[in-house]
Design a protein around this motif. Structure first.
Motif, PDB file in Angstrom:
ATOM      1  N   MET A 175     163.534  59.869  30.618  1.00  0.00           N
ATOM      2  CA  MET A 175     163.575  58.773  31.351  1.00  0.00           C
ATOM      3  C   MET A 175     162.482  57.683  30.588  1.00  0.00           C
ATOM      4  O   MET A 175     162.733  56.456  30.841  1.00  0.00           O
ATOM      5  CB  MET A 175     162.742  58.865  32.610  1.00  0.00           C
ATOM      6  N   GLY A 176     161.533  58.056  29.705  1.00  0.00           N
ATOM      7  CA  GLY A 176     160.901  57.228  28.952  1.00  0.00           C
ATOM      8  C   GLY A 176     159.723  56.437  29.290  1.00  0.00           C
ATOM      9  O   GLY A 176     159.359  55.355  28.957  1.00  0.00           O
ATOM     10  N   VAL A 177     159.289  56.860  30.679  1.00  0.00           N
ATOM     11  CA  VAL A 177     158.037  56.076  31.282  1.00  0.00           C
ATOM     12  C   VAL A 177     157.096  57.033  31.780  1.00  0.00           C
ATOM     13  O   VAL A 177     157.188  58.123  31.944  1.00  0.00           O
ATOM     14  CB  VAL A 177     158.366  55.555  32.557  1.00  0.00           C
ATOM     15  N   GLN A 235     153.180  57.895  50.275  1.00  0.00           N
ATOM     16  CA  GLN A 235     154.812  58.177  50.158  1.00  0.00           C
ATOM     17  C   GLN A 235     155.366  57.115  49.263  1.00  0.00           C
ATOM     18  O   GLN A 235     156.206  57.479  48.729  1.00  0.00           O
ATOM     19  CB  GLN A 235     155.210  57.713  51.725  1.00  0.00           C
ATOM     20  N   LYS A 236     154.946  55.715  49.338  1.00  0.00           N
ATOM     21  CA  LYS A 236     155.656  54.643  48.522  1.00  0.00           C
ATOM     22  C   LYS A 236     155.287  54.939  47.098  1.00  0.00           C
ATOM     23  O   LYS A 236     156.301  54.625  46.489  1.00  0.00           O
ATOM     24  CB  LYS A 236     154.879  53.429  49.092  1.00  0.00           C
ATOM     25  N   ASP A 237     154.079  55.089  46.704  1.00  0.00           N
ATOM     26  CA  ASP A 237     153.830  55.355  45.298  1.00  0.00           C
ATOM     27  C   ASP A 237     153.870  56.561  44.525  1.00  0.00           C
ATOM     28  O   ASP A 237     154.268  56.876  43.352  1.00  0.00           O
ATOM     29  CB  ASP A 237     152.680  54.755  44.826  1.00  0.00           C
ATOM     30  N   LEU A 238     153.927  57.597  45.429  1.00  0.00           N
ATOM     31  CA  LEU A 238     153.903  59.081  44.697  1.00  0.00           C
ATOM     32  C   LEU A 238     155.249  59.834  44.883  1.00  0.00           C
ATOM     33  O   LEU A 238     155.675  60.556  43.988  1.00  0.00           O
ATOM     34  CB  LEU A 238     152.689  59.796  45.350  1.00  0.00           C
ATOM     35  N   THR A 239     155.955  59.654  45.956  1.00  0.00           N
ATOM     36  CA  THR A 239     157.157  60.519  46.404  1.00  0.00           C
ATOM     37  C   THR A 239     158.020  60.577  45.129  1.00  0.00           C
ATOM     38  O   THR A 239     158.483  61.584  44.751  1.00  0.00           O
ATOM     39  CB  THR A 239     157.924  59.856  47.580  1.00  0.00           C
ATOM     40  N   GLU A 240     158.571  59.458  44.795  1.00  0.00           N
ATOM     41  CA  GLU A 240     159.635  59.311  43.665  1.00  0.00           C
ATOM     42  C   GLU A 240     159.061  60.106  42.349  1.00  0.00           C
ATOM     43  O   GLU A 240     159.887  61.114  41.852  1.00  0.00           O
ATOM     44  CB  GLU A 240     160.451  58.195  43.533  1.00  0.00           C
ATOM     45  N   PRO A 241     158.012  59.800  41.924  1.00  0.00           N
ATOM     46  CA  PRO A 241     157.504  60.423  40.500  1.00  0.00           C
ATOM     47  C   PRO A 241     157.487  61.904  40.590  1.00  0.00           C
ATOM     48  O   PRO A 241     157.609  62.670  39.709  1.00  0.00           O
ATOM     49  CB  PRO A 241     156.342  59.674  40.279  1.00  0.00           C
ATOM     50  N   ILE A 242     157.042  62.440  41.904  1.00  0.00           N
ATOM     51  CA  ILE A 242     156.731  63.937  41.976  1.00  0.00           C
ATOM     52  C   ILE A 242     158.237  64.623  42.148  1.00  0.00           C
ATOM     53  O   ILE A 242     158.521  65.604  41.739  1.00  0.00           O
ATOM     54  CB  ILE A 242     155.992  63.968  43.053  1.00  0.00           C
ATOM     55  N   GLU A 243     159.215  64.059  42.962  1.00  0.00           N
ATOM     56  CA  GLU A 243     160.346  64.359  43.026  1.00  0.00           C
ATOM     57  C   GLU A 243     161.255  64.439  41.917  1.00  0.00           C
ATOM     58  O   GLU A 243     162.203  65.164  41.903  1.00  0.00           O
ATOM     59  CB  GLU A 243     160.997  64.067  44.409  1.00  0.00           C
ATOM     60  N   LEU A 244     161.038  63.593  41.141  1.00  0.00           N
ATOM     61  CA  LEU A 244     161.766  63.820  39.786  1.00  0.00           C
ATOM     62  C   LEU A 244     161.278  64.567  38.911  1.00  0.00           C
ATOM     63  O   LEU A 244     161.959  64.675  37.731  1.00  0.00           O
ATOM     64  CB  LEU A 244     161.862  62.189  39.056  1.00  0.00           C
ATOM     65  N   CYS A 245     160.392  65.421  39.051  1.00  0.00           N
ATOM     66  CA  CYS A 245     159.556  66.347  38.047  1.00  0.00           C
ATOM     67  C   CYS A 245     160.416  67.542  38.304  1.00  0.00           C
ATOM     68  O   CYS A 245     160.714  68.053  39.398  1.00  0.00           O
ATOM     69  CB  CYS A 245     158.319  66.643  38.527  1.00  0.00           C
ATOM     70  N   MET A 266     172.191  65.816  34.993  1.00  0.00           N
ATOM     71  CA  MET A 266     173.169  65.962  33.889  1.00  0.00           C
ATOM     72  C   MET A 266     172.783  65.210  32.618  1.00  0.00           C
ATOM     73  O   MET A 266     173.332  65.584  31.510  1.00  0.00           O
ATOM     74  CB  MET A 266     174.401  65.402  34.631  1.00  0.00           C
ATOM     75  N   LYS A 267     171.952  64.419  32.562  1.00  0.00           N
ATOM     76  CA  LYS A 267     171.622  63.501  31.196  1.00  0.00           C
ATOM     77  C   LYS A 267     171.059  64.492  30.433  1.00  0.00           C
ATOM     78  O   LYS A 267     171.136  64.610  29.128  1.00  0.00           O
ATOM     79  CB  LYS A 267     170.620  62.326  31.631  1.00  0.00           C
ATOM     80  N   ILE A 268     170.013  65.389  31.076  1.00  0.00           N
ATOM     81  CA  ILE A 268     169.157  66.411  30.354  1.00  0.00           C
ATOM     82  C   ILE A 268     170.159  67.512  29.775  1.00  0.00           C
ATOM     83  O   ILE A 268     170.146  67.896  28.800  1.00  0.00           O
ATOM     84  CB  ILE A 268     168.014  66.863  31.242  1.00  0.00           C
ATOM     85  N   LEU A 269     171.073  67.976  30.688  1.00  0.00           N
ATOM     86  CA  LEU A 269     171.985  69.004  30.267  1.00  0.00           C
ATOM     87  C   LEU A 269     172.812  68.465  29.329  1.00  0.00           C
ATOM     88  O   LEU A 269     173.036  69.451  28.356  1.00  0.00           O
ATOM     89  CB  LEU A 269     172.735  69.193  31.561  1.00  0.00           C
ATOM     90  N   ASP A 270     173.261  67.282  28.982  1.00  0.00           N
ATOM     91  CA  ASP A 270     174.052  66.937  28.101  1.00  0.00           C
ATOM     92  C   ASP A 270     173.459  67.035  26.894  1.00  0.00           C
ATOM     93  O   ASP A 270     174.057  67.477  25.780  1.00  0.00           O
ATOM     94  CB  ASP A 270     174.621  65.416  28.385  1.00  0.00           C
ATOM     95  N   GLU A 271     172.250  66.797  26.674  1.00  0.00           N
ATOM     96  CA  GLU A 271     171.403  66.986  25.504  1.00  0.00           C
ATOM     97  C   GLU A 271     171.221  68.498  24.978  1.00  0.00           C
ATOM     98  O   GLU A 271     171.261  68.813  23.840  1.00  0.00           O
ATOM     99  CB  GLU A 271     169.957  66.472  25.554  1.00  0.00           C
ATOM    100  N   LYS A 272     171.110  69.341  26.154  1.00  0.00           N
ATOM    101  CA  LYS A 272     171.158  70.502  25.825  1.00  0.00           C
ATOM    102  C   LYS A 272     172.287  71.338  25.312  1.00  0.00           C
ATOM    103  O   LYS A 272     172.520  72.118  24.451  1.00  0.00           O
ATOM    104  CB  LYS A 272     170.793  71.446  27.157  1.00  0.00           C
ATOM    105  N   MET A 273     173.532  70.625  25.817  1.00  0.00           N
ATOM    106  CA  MET A 273     174.931  70.904  25.229  1.00  0.00           C
ATOM    107  C   MET A 273     175.036  70.895  24.013  1.00  0.00           C
ATOM    108  O   MET A 273     175.715  71.438  23.099  1.00  0.00           O
ATOM    109  CB  MET A 273     175.948  70.498  26.215  1.00  0.00           C
TER     110      MET A 273
END
Length: 441
Positions: free
Chosen positions: A44-46, A69-79, A383-390
């Motif tokens: 993701m590069g950020v 909820q507004k500022d923390l949820t997405e960064p944490i859930e994308l880990c 899938m973006k990470i998996l494609d690199e693994k492949m």
């Protein structure tokens, strides 16, 4: 009144986060050594997708400086929760504990009407903790495969039109063995020959319902090296998925249930064959550290928890009866490698198989992006990470990729299918290839 209630709810969540994680966040010196180890930062590069960025956001949220909820949820859930950053951290920041505290705080919010959230809650609360329900699910999936319905669904492309995510998962499911062959809880299986160790086997929820063949082969391998194997009754899901989704209360309840079931068995070792489950069992000590009644038993339980590869290597060599021809590589389970600290034993076992050509894969220590149910909740990112693994897998020219976790095994199968390589590459569990080389089926 509703706004006031929501505000009180949010304040309690912030206070809880501060109590559970703020001191840990202060350990981070912001050196950035964790950045190259993080798959989501790479894809993701950020900064907010990096361990350093997430730790800083948790600190700010715990201090009430940003909205939970507004500022923390997405960064944490994308880990992904792979915890590779912990191995790179020079000061030992317990990122996994910070992540789980943040997820618990985020999850401690009014019920959501989102369908995916409802399904997740339903599975965590009403399915995974109940072995009989999980086994019914496994029996239904076996009938689906054996009846030919699965072929019909695949040919019609019906499931893909409904949900590409479920279509990929359906195709990645291994052939499910008849429930009649499943070894029941409460069974004692004697060793073949002199008994060298008494072990208790943790069956797991996914492994027991959808991959019971691997459990059966695990037990047969253990008996081959001199283990007497007991399957304790009343064992349940390890609680890893609950911890990862912020359901700490239920994770602790499942941990206590397993401790009670296993610690009366008088076994020298508690063996698991799934990297994620084993890591969860190994961390019961930390999970229940503040519980005066259970902390001692949890510590004893965690000390006894071992991965199957450790026991087979310790009591080996295995009595191989045949050769395995082909190029084989190994994809580490993040939680086996980064939490249980087991890296060498699976490789030594593979390299000992007669006839095998073992090749190390570039990025073997990088997450495959299965991440428990991460690939269900964040399919495109996964899938973006998996494609690199492949790409790394194809460089090895391997015909077999070995894993030690059900999620990793299915994720690699998804990658193989997406790459159109299913006719010449297969994904297997470590136990399957060892059992085959020992003449077990």
């Amino acid at each position: 009144m509703k706004a006031a209630a929501t505000s009180n709810h949010a304040n309690r969540a912030v206070e809880q986060l501060h109590a559970n994680a703020h001191d840990w966040t202060n350990q981070c010196v912001k050196c950035g050594y964790c950045l190259p180890a993080c798959p989501t930062y790479e894809s993701m590069g950020v900064e907010s997708a990096s361990p350093r960025g997430r730790i800083n956001l948790v600190k700010l949220a715990a201090e009430g400086k940003i909205d939970l909820q507004k500022d923390l949820t997405e960064p944490i859930e994308l880990c992904l929760g792979c915890r590779a950053c912990e191995t790179a951290c020079p000061v030992g920041v317990p990122y996994g504990h910070i992540l789980e505290a943040a997820k618990e705080a985020i999850g401690n919010r009014p019920p959501s009407s989102d369908n995916m959230t409802k399904m997740k809650k339903l599975a965590l609360v009403h399915l995974f903790p109940y072995p009989r329900r999980m086994n019914l699910l496994g029996s239904g999936a076996m009938l689906y495969q054996k009846s030919g319905l699965s072929n019909l669904v695949r040919q019609s492309n019906l499931l893909y039109r409904v949900s590409p995510v479920l279509a990929h998962l359906e195709q990645a499911l291994p052939a499910i063995e008849s429930p009649a062959k499943r070894i029941r809880a409460g069974t004692l299986i004697p060793s073949k020959g002199a008994t060298r160790m008494r072990v208790a086997f943790f069956t797991g929820c996914i492994m027991d319902s959808l991959m019971s063949r691997i459990n059966r082969l695990t037990i047969e391998l253990l008996t081959l090296v001199g283990c007497e194997v007991i399957l304790p009754e009343n064992q349940s899901c390890c609680g890893a998925l609950h911890s990862h989704q912020g359901e700490a209360k239920q994770a602790k309840a499942l941990a206590k249930r397993n401790i009670q079931a296993f610690m009366q068995m008088d076994a020298e070792v508690i063996v698991s064959n799934a990297g994620g489950c084993g890591a969860s069992l190994r961390e019961y000590e930390q999970l229940l550290a503040d519980d005066c009644e259970w902390s001692g038993a949890a510590k004893d339980f965690s000390k006894k928890s071992k991965d199957i590869s450790q026991i087979l290597h310790q009591l080996g060599p295995l009595p191989f009866t045949g050769e395995y021809h082909g190029i084989v590589t190994f994809q580490d389970s993040c939680h086996l490698r980064n939490v249980q600290k087991v890296q060498t034993e699976p490789r030594l076992l593979l390299q000992a198989i007669p006839g095998i050509t073992y090749v190390e894969m570039a990025g073997f220590d990088r997450c495959c992006a299965s991440g428990g149910i991460y690939n269900l909740l964040h399919f495109e990112e996964s899938m973006k990470i998996l494609d690199e693994k492949m790409n790394d897998l194809k460089e090895t020219r391997a015909t077999t990729v070995i894993t030690v976790n059900p999620g990793c095994q299915m994720q690699m199968s998804i990658g193989i299918q997406r790459d159109g390589a299913a006719n010449h590459i297969k994904s297997l569990h470590l136990v399957e290839i060892l059992a085959k080389a020992c003449g077990l089926n």
